[in-house]
Design a protein around this motif. Structure first.
Motif, mmCIF file in Angstrom:
data_model
loop_
_atom_site.group_PDB
_atom_site.id
_atom_site.type_symbol
_atom_site.label_atom_id
_atom_site.label_comp_id
_atom_site.label_asym_id
_atom_site.label_seq_id
_atom_site.Cartn_x
_atom_site.Cartn_y
_atom_site.Cartn_z
ATOM 1 N N LEU A 167 17.877 0.295 -4.779
ATOM 2 C CA LEU A 167 17.546 0.608 -5.647
ATOM 3 C C LEU A 167 16.855 1.997 -6.419
ATOM 4 C CD1 LEU A 167 13.624 -2.003 -5.282
ATOM 5 C CD2 LEU A 167 13.998 0.198 -6.197
ATOM 6 N N LEU A 168 17.025 2.227 -7.314
ATOM 7 C CA LEU A 168 16.679 3.584 -7.634
ATOM 8 C C LEU A 168 15.437 2.958 -8.342
ATOM 9 C CD1 LEU A 168 19.742 5.220 -8.380
ATOM 10 C CD2 LEU A 168 18.051 5.840 -6.056
ATOM 11 N N PRO A 169 14.274 4.143 -8.445
ATOM 12 C CA PRO A 169 13.122 4.281 -9.292
ATOM 13 C C PRO A 169 13.366 5.135 -10.086
ATOM 14 C CG PRO A 169 12.222 5.919 -7.251
ATOM 15 C CD PRO A 169 14.368 5.221 -6.890
ATOM 16 N N VAL A 170 12.990 5.106 -11.752
ATOM 17 C CA VAL A 170 13.192 5.587 -13.011
ATOM 18 C C VAL A 170 12.980 7.141 -13.106
ATOM 19 C CG1 VAL A 170 13.937 5.544 -15.238
ATOM 20 C CG2 VAL A 170 14.936 3.562 -13.682
ATOM 21 N N GLN B 118 2.542 4.604 -3.926
ATOM 22 C CA GLN B 118 1.509 3.041 -3.485
ATOM 23 C C GLN B 118 2.367 2.246 -4.843
ATOM 24 O OE1 GLN B 118 -0.295 2.440 -1.352
ATOM 25 N NE2 GLN B 118 -0.246 4.341 -0.168
ATOM 26 N N SER B 119 3.121 2.603 -5.202
ATOM 27 C CA SER B 119 4.466 1.688 -6.246
ATOM 28 C C SER B 119 4.823 0.571 -6.200
ATOM 29 C CB SER B 119 4.957 2.384 -6.975
ATOM 30 O OG SER B 119 6.310 2.612 -6.162
ATOM 31 N N LEU B 120 4.625 -0.212 -6.727
ATOM 32 C CA LEU B 120 5.627 -1.986 -6.579
ATOM 33 C C LEU B 120 7.579 -1.307 -6.551
ATOM 34 C CD1 LEU B 120 3.938 -4.619 -9.262
ATOM 35 C CD2 LEU B 120 4.882 -4.446 -6.412
ATOM 36 N N THR B 121 7.592 -0.460 -7.235
ATOM 37 C CA THR B 121 8.547 -0.081 -7.341
ATOM 38 C C THR B 121 9.138 0.391 -5.610
ATOM 39 O OG1 THR B 121 8.803 0.905 -9.005
ATOM 40 C CG2 THR B 121 10.814 1.921 -7.773
ATOM 41 N N ARG B 122 8.221 1.175 -4.465
ATOM 42 C CA ARG B 122 8.041 1.391 -3.258
ATOM 43 C C ARG B 122 8.234 0.483 -2.970
ATOM 44 N NH1 ARG B 122 10.956 5.442 -2.713
ATOM 45 N NH2 ARG B 122 9.450 6.610 -4.016
ATOM 46 N N ARG B 123 7.007 -0.328 -3.063
ATOM 47 C CA ARG B 123 7.249 -1.684 -1.866
ATOM 48 C C ARG B 123 8.244 -2.432 -2.045
ATOM 49 N NH1 ARG B 123 2.406 -5.951 -3.889
ATOM 50 N NH2 ARG B 123 2.711 -7.041 -1.982
ATOM 51 N N ILE B 124 8.551 -2.498 -2.435
ATOM 52 C CA ILE B 124 10.038 -3.636 -3.147
ATOM 53 C C ILE B 124 11.055 -2.909 -2.228
ATOM 54 C CG2 ILE B 124 12.017 -5.343 -4.892
ATOM 55 C CD1 ILE B 124 9.412 -5.191 -7.094
ATOM 56 N N ALA B 125 11.300 -1.409 -2.919
ATOM 57 C CA ALA B 125 12.182 -1.395 -1.592
ATOM 58 C C ALA B 125 11.931 -0.821 -0.799
ATOM 59 C CB ALA B 125 12.183 0.421 -2.917
ATOM 60 N N ASN B 126 10.638 -1.010 -0.157
ATOM 61 C CA ASN B 126 10.939 -1.219 1.557
ATOM 62 C C ASN B 126 10.911 -2.271 1.973
ATOM 63 O OD1 ASN B 126 10.093 1.623 1.743
ATOM 64 N ND2 ASN B 126 7.829 1.581 1.424
ATOM 65 N N ALA B 127 10.645 -3.319 1.288
ATOM 66 C CA ALA B 127 11.106 -4.421 1.513
ATOM 67 C C ALA B 127 13.029 -4.796 1.637
ATOM 68 C CB ALA B 127 10.181 -5.756 0.375
ATOM 69 N N MET B 128 13.128 -3.792 1.118
ATOM 70 C CA MET B 128 14.660 -4.175 0.272
ATOM 71 C C MET B 128 15.477 -4.035 1.972
ATOM 72 S SD MET B 128 17.373 -3.227 -2.901
ATOM 73 C CE MET B 128 16.711 -4.169 -3.577
ATOM 74 N N ASN B 129 14.942 -2.961 2.537
ATOM 75 C CA ASN B 129 15.733 -1.868 3.233
ATOM 76 C C ASN B 129 15.172 -2.732 4.770
ATOM 77 O OD1 ASN B 129 16.553 0.549 1.971
ATOM 78 N ND2 ASN B 129 14.373 1.399 1.515
ATOM 79 N N CYS B 130 13.865 -2.753 4.960
ATOM 80 C CA CYS B 130 13.867 -4.232 5.522
ATOM 81 C C CYS B 130 14.864 -5.259 5.961
ATOM 82 C CB CYS B 130 12.021 -4.641 6.169
ATOM 83 S SG CYS B 130 10.988 -3.164 5.772
ATOM 84 N N GLU B 131 15.256 -5.790 4.716
ATOM 85 C CA GLU B 131 16.188 -7.523 4.654
ATOM 86 C C GLU B 131 17.718 -6.825 6.303
ATOM 87 O OE1 GLU B 131 16.516 -9.207 1.046
ATOM 88 O OE2 GLU B 131 14.683 -10.161 1.473
#
Lengths: 272, 272
Positions: free
Chosen positions: B241-244, B259-272
């Protein structure tokens, strides 16, 4: 043996963009007595396609030499020429200035029964639709999954061809041929500005119609237009022109009449 | 060296349907420490595509063995798997029951600069449009001329990706990535039922959003939706995932906020 960039080979490099992206064009050419038919027309289409896709220009003199090298001793055959954007690294972006890959291969030409030409052939409707994209419309490119899926719809040997509509329901072409309609002495053929392959024999028919002063319209064609037609015929580089005897339950008895427009155009084509 | 049907080779037979018609599918898989990432998801997509195109089923255990054979000693790499409908005679009609051709090749993985992930990347609009055809929509097939033409529109190294619309003007995806929009704490991504490639990371983001109870809509997306977005991000199997950071003149400063949603989702992805 086929020629790849002028050398006899039955293989191609794995990194060819033709394989990875269908990033190429092709021509299917009839060979008669060692000579490729409609060579100039095939080359014009290949060059136009190559220009639209931004390929490095194709040397058609070289292609001609290679074609004759393969075909000289062939009485009847099919020459397939594939031009791809060459080899490349991974990724969609084309490299600039790299030469295209030339592939020439010969296939046997299985002659069609004479009654196909005198009595016509049977067609069916395909359920597979053609997507629309003016960018690629008319080109004989290597992105042909729609045709593959359409041709997979029937296995009956007595059905010669399937007719395809686009996703808007307009009638466009056969899986491997172009389509013409005769109604009240007028000739109609589908407009190919949004999808379809602009065949070299289709082009020839348009010129013949003009020369014979047959009223002609390149236009949007509906299913109703086919059902109400007096005659139908299909064209491609191997069959030339074939009258249609029937499309599913609809019969076209006059297509093979000696007085039909279909016959007049076929005769004019045979004299060229 | 690449593997073709399990054998080391850099070439493929000229009569392969992948070359002639783009009659095949592919997967681009990230290799990390000798292991293919998201293997199950890639195989599920490959099998689903193979079923939709009517291929002889792919043996994914065999593919797994061959993938590991190539990747075991690779720290970071890209594994590209191509499955085609095999070799064939001339003509669109597929032969029944013939085994598919398996091609596996390794490419270097060029790591992206860290600031792509922290500050985001720059995008542009492509003028090349995507044609619509539900038959092929979502599949990662080998008919990719639209992506090739779109990717040929720019050469500036600082533009990471180009965004494509379909012929109706709906925003669909990047040339090599899927697109997500955040607006008022909601997540939107284009519906891919008429065109586009349904990426495996896109699928993963949809699952993460559901798990984190982020309001999510898979829907028609307009150019206006992008201009008015709070955040944008793109996904694919290599970048994750890359932010634009910006799309032409429109800036998305909050996409890389902690605090962005982008960051939240990226963090969740990195934890999988």
């Amino acid at each position: 043996m086929p020629l790849v960039n002028g050398k006899a080979s039955t293989q191609i490099s794995l990194n060819n963009r033709g394989l990875h992206y269908g990033d190429g064009l092709f021509e299917t050419i009839k060979i008669d007595n060692g000579q490729p038919l409609r060579w100039q027309q095939h080359m014009r289409r290949l060059q136009a396609g190559s220009e639209r896709l931004g390929f490095t220009p194709v040397d058609t003199n070289l292609l001609r030499d290679e074609a004759l090298q393969l075909c000289t001793n062939e009485q009847h055959a099919v020459l397939k020429i594939i031009i791809t954007r060459g080899a490349a690294k991974r990724g969609y972006r084309p490299s600039q200035g790299l030469p295209c890959t030339r592939i020439l291969e010969l296939h046997p030409l299985h002659p069609y029964p004479a009654h196909y030409f005198t009595q016509g052939v049977a067609l069916r409707w395909c359920t597979t639709r053609l997507g629309c994209n003016p960018l690629l419309a008319g080109l004989k490119h290597l992105n042909r999954l729609e045709q593959v899926m359409a041709r997979d719809e029937w296995y009956e040997a007595d059905i010669f061809e399937g007719i395809m509509q686009d996703i808007n329901g307009h009638v466009i072409e056969g899986t491997m041929s172009n389509l013409f309609i005769v109604r009240e002495s007028q000739l109609l053929t589908p407009d190919l500005s949004a999808c379809g392959v602009a065949g070299v024999v289709r082009e020839q028919v348009l010129q013949i119609a003009q020369r014979l002063a047959i009223p002609l319209s390149v236009t949007t064609v509906t299913v109703q237009d086919l059902l109400r037609a007096d005659e139908l015929f299909i064209t491609n580089a191997l069959i030339g022109l074939l009258p249609v005897r029937k499309l599913e339950e609809t019969l076209y008895p006059s297509a093979s009449d000696a007085q039909s427009l279909t016959r007049r155009i076929a005769n004019a084509m045979n004299c060229e």
